[in-house]
Design a protein around this motif. Sequence first.
Motif, mmCIF file in Angstrom:
data_model
loop_
_atom_site.group_PDB
_atom_site.id
_atom_site.type_symbol
_atom_site.label_atom_id
_atom_site.label_comp_id
_atom_site.label_asym_id
_atom_site.label_seq_id
_atom_site.Cartn_x
_atom_site.Cartn_y
_atom_site.Cartn_z
ATOM 1 N N ALA A 1 -4.559 3.329 -7.827
ATOM 2 C CA ALA A 1 -3.903 2.131 -7.286
ATOM 3 C C ALA A 1 -4.934 1.069 -6.918
ATOM 4 C CB ALA A 1 -3.068 2.507 -6.058
ATOM 5 N N SER B 1 2.507 1.608 -3.576
ATOM 6 C CA SER B 1 1.565 1.953 -4.641
ATOM 7 C C SER B 1 1.003 3.354 -4.469
ATOM 8 C CB SER B 1 0.424 0.925 -4.692
ATOM 9 O OG SER B 1 -0.301 0.918 -3.469
ATOM 10 N N SER B 2 0.639 3.731 -3.222
ATOM 11 C CA SER B 2 0.039 5.046 -2.996
ATOM 12 C C SER B 2 1.056 6.174 -3.109
ATOM 13 C CB SER B 2 -0.633 5.094 -1.618
ATOM 14 O OG SER B 2 0.323 4.913 -0.585
ATOM 15 N N ARG C 1 -5.459 -2.688 -8.607
ATOM 16 C CA ARG C 1 -5.359 -3.844 -7.711
ATOM 17 C C ARG C 1 -6.563 -4.771 -7.860
ATOM 18 N NH1 ARG C 1 -5.109 -3.189 -1.122
ATOM 19 N NH2 ARG C 1 -5.833 -5.276 -0.561
ATOM 20 N N ASN D 1 0.833 -1.210 0.000
ATOM 21 C CA ASN D 1 0.000 0.000 0.000
ATOM 22 C C ASN D 1 0.864 1.255 0.000
ATOM 23 O OD1 ASN D 1 -2.451 -1.357 0.007
ATOM 24 N ND2 ASN D 1 -2.594 -1.401 2.237
#
Length: 207
Positions: A42, A33-34, A46, A30
């Motif tokens: 994101a 990706s963020s 996912r 997390n």
Amino acid sequence: MKSDSSLRRLLPFAAYFNICFFWGTAGVANKLSSSMIHPFFAGSLRFLIASVLMALWVGFRHESLAVGLRDGKTLAVGSVLMYFLNTVLLLFASRRVDAGISTVMVSLIPITILLVDSLAARKLCVSWVGIGGIIGGFAGIAVVVGSISGGNADPIGIALLLLADIVWSVGTVYLKYQSISASVQVQIFYQSAIPAILFFFCAVLTG
């Protein structure tokens, strides 16, 4: 027969390892990706990947993705709570706090599930010893988070993580009291596809 029995005994340990591994690395995923792309995008990527994989698996098993209205409503409510709102909160929180803090805070979920379930049942589903354990659990998490952050944890990030735990727990307790006739594979497909659609629309609406 003996080997089959030994394999069955090992399955719970393998399942526990997978839970710990994927749960433990989710905070890092997390965070990465963020920090590279917007949380809404994101999330859409996912769950899009997950829903496509599950659709292929369901097709391979020659199952139908069709579900009844009642199952659809139950899956929609559970998916919004556990996989859309929870993930939104986790992704935005990961922009403010360390991945280690996210992982530690998520470990509060068993306690928050117990509290939400007790609220739904209108009685405390734990003994006085359990209450002491709950208090100790919250205190332990506070100590660990304080040590990781050096006493300077972002309060908004912590609040988002705590809210994510609560949202997940509400969804878990909701599904506990519902019956779904669809297979587990079909359920997972909808629990991936619904958040993927919601994340995509949020990404489009926010540019």
